[in-house]
Design a protein around this motif. Structure first.
Motif, PDB file in Angstrom:
ATOM      1  N   GLY A 118      -9.037  11.320   8.154  1.00 36.26           N
ATOM      2  CA  GLY A 118      -9.982  10.511   7.454  1.00 36.26           C
ATOM      3  C   GLY A 118      -9.450   9.008   7.241  1.00 36.26           C
ATOM      4  O   GLY A 118      -8.312   8.950   6.863  1.00 36.26           O
TER       5      GLY A 118
ATOM      6  N   ALA B  98      -5.677   5.301   4.261  1.00 37.99           N
ATOM      7  CA  ALA B  98      -5.406   3.965   3.439  1.00 37.99           C
ATOM      8  C   ALA B  98      -4.884   4.340   2.324  1.00 37.99           C
ATOM      9  O   ALA B  98      -4.182   3.761   1.996  1.00 37.99           O
ATOM     10  CB  ALA B  98      -6.772   3.585   3.380  1.00 37.99           C
ATOM     11  N   ALA B  99      -5.258   5.585   1.661  1.00 34.05           N
ATOM     12  CA  ALA B  99      -4.806   5.885   0.397  1.00 34.05           C
ATOM     13  C   ALA B  99      -3.415   6.363   0.410  1.00 34.05           C
ATOM     14  O   ALA B  99      -2.464   6.077  -0.479  1.00 34.05           O
ATOM     15  CB  ALA B  99      -5.593   6.934  -0.451  1.00 34.05           C
ATOM     16  N   ARG B 100      -2.923   6.672   1.506  1.00 33.78           N
ATOM     17  CA  ARG B 100      -1.682   6.993   1.783  1.00 33.78           C
ATOM     18  C   ARG B 100      -0.686   5.790   2.141  1.00 33.78           C
ATOM     19  O   ARG B 100       0.500   6.146   2.306  1.00 33.78           O
ATOM     20  CB  ARG B 100      -1.618   8.285   2.642  1.00 33.78           C
ATOM     21  N   GLY B 101      -1.235   4.895   2.343  1.00 33.70           N
ATOM     22  CA  GLY B 101      -0.622   3.559   2.578  1.00 33.70           C
ATOM     23  C   GLY B 101      -0.729   3.134   4.122  1.00 33.70           C
ATOM     24  O   GLY B 101       0.479   2.624   4.634  1.00 33.70           O
ATOM     25  N   VAL B 102      -1.509   3.791   4.854  1.00 28.58           N
ATOM     26  CA  VAL B 102      -1.562   3.490   6.345  1.00 28.58           C
ATOM     27  C   VAL B 102      -2.497   2.229   6.356  1.00 28.58           C
ATOM     28  O   VAL B 102      -3.549   2.223   5.946  1.00 28.58           O
ATOM     29  CB  VAL B 102      -2.247   4.538   7.317  1.00 28.58           C
TER      30      VAL B 102
ATOM     31  N   GLN C 152      -2.075  10.883   9.757  1.00 27.40           N
ATOM     32  CA  GLN C 152      -2.911  10.626   8.692  1.00 27.40           C
ATOM     33  C   GLN C 152      -4.310  10.257   8.886  1.00 27.40           C
ATOM     34  O   GLN C 152      -5.193  10.530   8.146  1.00 27.40           O
ATOM     35  CB  GLN C 152      -2.199   9.500   7.833  1.00 27.40           C
TER      36      GLN C 152
ATOM     37  N   ALA D 240       0.871   3.961  -2.717  1.00 26.42           N
ATOM     38  CA  ALA D 240       0.636   5.659  -2.418  1.00 26.42           C
ATOM     39  C   ALA D 240       1.591   6.435  -2.901  1.00 26.42           C
ATOM     40  O   ALA D 240       1.440   7.794  -3.241  1.00 26.42           O
ATOM     41  CB  ALA D 240       0.578   5.808  -1.042  1.00 26.42           C
TER      42      ALA D 240
ATOM     43  N   SER E  82       0.951  -1.102  -0.076  1.00 26.69           N
ATOM     44  CA  SER E  82       0.166   0.019  -0.112  1.00 26.69           C
ATOM     45  C   SER E  82       0.929   1.015   0.207  1.00 26.69           C
ATOM     46  O   SER E  82       0.621   2.217  -0.685  1.00 26.69           O
ATOM     47  CB  SER E  82      -1.011   0.065   1.206  1.00 26.69           C
TER      48      SER E  82
ATOM     49  N   SER F 223       1.400   8.166  11.449  1.00 25.56           N
ATOM     50  CA  SER F 223       0.169   7.508  10.924  1.00 25.56           C
ATOM     51  C   SER F 223      -1.185   7.893  11.452  1.00 25.56           C
ATOM     52  O   SER F 223      -1.914   7.975  10.690  1.00 25.56           O
ATOM     53  CB  SER F 223       0.333   5.858  11.477  1.00 25.56           C
TER      54      SER F 223
ATOM     55  N   GLU G 240     -10.225   7.058   4.836  1.00 22.83           N
ATOM     56  CA  GLU G 240      -9.750   6.749   3.238  1.00 22.83           C
ATOM     57  C   GLU G 240      -8.539   7.330   2.972  1.00 22.83           C
ATOM     58  O   GLU G 240      -7.776   6.660   2.223  1.00 22.83           O
ATOM     59  CB  GLU G 240     -10.816   7.435   2.596  1.00 22.83           C
ATOM     60  N   LEU G 241      -8.309   8.626   3.433  1.00 25.44           N
ATOM     61  CA  LEU G 241      -7.092   9.321   3.014  1.00 25.44           C
ATOM     62  C   LEU G 241      -6.067   8.595   3.528  1.00 25.44           C
ATOM     63  O   LEU G 241      -4.862   8.400   2.843  1.00 25.44           O
ATOM     64  CB  LEU G 241      -7.131  10.795   3.541  1.00 25.44           C
TER      65      LEU G 241
END
Lengths: 265, 380
Positions: free
Chosen positions: B260, B265-269, B256, A75, A71, B253, B262-263
């Motif tokens: 939110g 998760a989208a950043r890799g958390v 992040q 990203a 992930s 983390s 979703e944000l």
């Protein structure tokens, strides 16, 4: 660059909700995903962001399936700006933008000088530099949206995905956001995919359009090809006409027309 | 403007202040052995010197009332040795207590801050989520049944507290999972409800105990830092350290996450991993605290709020600052509790002995006004 290949997806109540959908997003493209409420636009965007895994088919970035990409690595290539971003925390704008650097740094608690330089660059590109030291909660929604775009750009992605970035903005800010996106696609060489309800903005700024209806692809192609009154009427159930404004290029303006008070669908 | 001025980063903005706060905390800890004693006779430095075995000369002690036992104005060698012995005892009484207050305060404030972030709810604390009540019930059952063994530095009481806490957390999650979101009100409601159930069960255990046990249980449930030796303070560390380390490491983390799910998760958390690990280490640390000191409320709720009003939302600053403030807060509360009993002793003319006011009373009395003032200041 980002390929959606025969993707299917569903929820427990509607297992075959979305699909089949295929599209190929190229460098420099600006895609608009449009369609009625509940058509599956946001779901498709989440599949493209790798936040959801397709039930059948796959989403590939540069030929590699997103399922097989960690992930954080994903990203570094794909930025996603969700419709709702948590606004309760009072971060400063600069810190919000710097947070976009997260996928690039595995160690260390604080950002490097490089990160700061990148954050400054993207804030300049999005005209948010003068907001840098203000708390995010004090911004108007138009300003806040530009900041979220800046944070997404600070990720230095190849693909930028946005879910209704102009939903609650006034005309001025809608145009500002779309101008930034267009510039990133044409000058920056990013692949931009934006979910929107505004057909006219999509027609004006996006090179490619995907029209979804009830989880299926209703039309795909250039704005000229997709936004025909017949197609739109069959999807939205509302008759639309295309008005051309003298002296303006483009496909004209899509305007819904009244078709009698009885019609309701 | 090609080269913008170097930006003030969070660490530059707050690093110095954090360092000052940490130094202040160290000072509190250092002077703690001398607080509340007759400072004309014993200063904190005398107590430390006695503990470290440094030379205290006879001449130095002239004019110190408590050193001059027979009141002849001359300090004999015996009187000096007596002074040193008393100073040492003082150290052993007070320093472990301050050290424990420090650990407990740091842990509770840190866990409170993290849970507030994690559940996106200003009311989320180890107490509102039922973690502390579950832990208290577990510890109480172990106390009542007389489990006193300790394995690898972790006592059976602490282990039982952890068992109770993790059971309640698991149940709360199971009940609230229907809503599908960790931030829902259902979660807090489930936590509060199960917490009330645990309280009822604790009353039941108390009711079936004899008078002596009941007195002990009631004192423990009010929260106290009593009856600790250094070794017992150290035994808390294996259960608290993971929380301190993990939570500071995860602070980016968590930042992040604040933007939110979703944000993040989208950043890799990995959002569910983040939630699981944070709740897990908070449960472990809270159980350790509850097992040894009883449920000390308020620190986890108020300290992170106060700190957030000052330093903002950045978890990299908020979490260490909360920990520092929590440690300082509890050390000071402990001083106040000692002072209160002293004053109560003077006023009533009775000798209240070594008893101190339950720390839970003091945290509430000290914390509420501070919180209300800060709340008003923010509204303006």
């Amino acid at each position: 660059m980002l390929t959606v290949d025969d993707v299917h997806f569903g929820f427990s109540r509607r297992p075959d909700f979305l699909g089949p959908v295929s599209l190929d997003v190229q460098r420099g493209d600006c895609w608009a995903i449009v369609g009625p409420n509940g058509a599956g636009k946001s779901t498709l965007l989440r599949l493209m962001a790798g936040l959801l895994a397709p039930h059948r088919g796959e989403v590939r970035f540069q030929g590699k399936s997103l399922r097989r990409v960690a992930s954080r690595e994903r990203a570094r290539s794909i930025s996603f700006v969700p419709q709702q971003t948590g606004g309760e925390a009072d971060f400063l704008v600069r810190d919000v933008v710097l947070m976009g650097r997260f996928p690039h740094r595995s160690m260390g608690l604080f950002e490097s000088a490089d990160d700061h330089r990148i954050a400054n660059d993207v804030m300049e590109q999005t005209q948010t530099l003068e907001l840098a030291d203000r708390p995010l909660t004090t911004l108007s929604s138009g300003e806040a949206q530009r900041v979220h775009v800046a944070a997404a750009l600070a990720q230095q992605p190849r693909v930028l995905l946005l879910d209704e970035p102009t939903a609650s903005l006034d005309i001025q800010h809608q145009l500002a956001v779309f101008r930034i996106l267009k510039e990133q696609a044409t000058v920056g060489g990013l692949a931009v995919v934006v979910v929107t309800h505004d057909l006219n903005l999509a027609a004006r700024f996006c090179t490619r359009v995907l029209l979804l209806n009830d989880g299926k692809v209703a039309a795909i192609g250039s704005a000229e090809e997709v936004f025909t009154p017949d197609t739109l009427q069959s999807v939205y159930g509302v008759p639309l006409v295309r008005l051309t404004v003298p002296g303006q290029s483009g496909i004209g303006w899509l305007v819904p027309v009244e078709s009698g008070p009885e019609r309701s669908e | 403007m090609n080269s913008p001025a170097p930006a003030p980063t969070s660490i530059k903005r707050y690093g110095l202040r954090l360092a000052v706060a940490a130094a202040g905390l160290a000072v509190l800890l250092i002077i703690s052995p001398g607080v509340g004693v007759d400072s004309a006779s014993y200063g904190w430095w005398d107590v430390w010197r006695a503990r470290l075995g440094w030379e205290i000369s006879q001449d130095e002690l002239v004019g110190r009332p408590l050193a001059d036992l027979n009141g002849d104005g001359v300090i004999s060698a015996e009187e000096r040795d007596g002074f040193v012995a008393v100073a040492r005892t003082m150290f052993n009484l007070r320093f472990p207590r301050a050290l424990l207050a420090l650990q407990v305060g740091m842990t509770l404030a840190l866990c409170g801050a993290v849970l507030q972030v994690l559940f996106r709810n200003p009311l989320a604390t180890p107490y509102t989520l039922g973690i502390a009540s579950g832990g208290a019930l577990g510890a109480l059952i172990a106390l009542r049944l007389g489990w006193v063994v300790a394995v690898a530095g972790v006592s059976a009481i602490a282990a039982s507290a952890f068992g109770g806490a993790i059971l309640v957390v698991g149940l709360v999650f199971l009940i609230a999972r229907g809503s599908g979101r960790l931030t829902s009100n259902e979660l807090l409601l489930a936590g509060v409800t199960l917490g009330l159930f645990c309280s009822a069960m604790m009353m039941f255990v108390t009711a079936v105990s004899n008078e002596r046990e009941t007195f002990f249980i009631v004192r423990w449930m009010m929260g106290s830092l009593d009856a600790v030796r250094t070794i017992e303070g150290a035994m808390l560390l294996p259960m608290m350290l993971p929380a301190w380390i993990v939570l500071i490491l995860f602070s980016r983390s968590l930042n992040q996450y604040r933007m939110g799910d979703e944000l993040a998760a989208a950043r890799g958390v990995n959002v569910s991993l983040l939630q699981g690990v944070c709740v897990g280490v908070c449960t472990l640390a809270t159980a350790a605290v509850v097992a040894h000191c009883g449920p000390i409320g308020f620190v986890g709720l108020v300290v992170p709020h106060m700190v957030a009003l000052v330093v903002g939302s950045d978890c990299r600053i908020l979490l260490p600052a909360s920990a520092i403030a929590g440690g300082a807060f509890l050390i000071i509360c402990d001083w106040v509790s000692q002072l209160c009993m002293r004053v109560a002793g003077w006023v009533s003319g009775q000798q209240l002995g070594s008893a101190t006011l339950p720390i839970g009373v003091v945290t509430a009395v000290v914390g509420v006004p501070i919180f209300l003032v800060l709340l008003r200041a923010r509204r303006r």
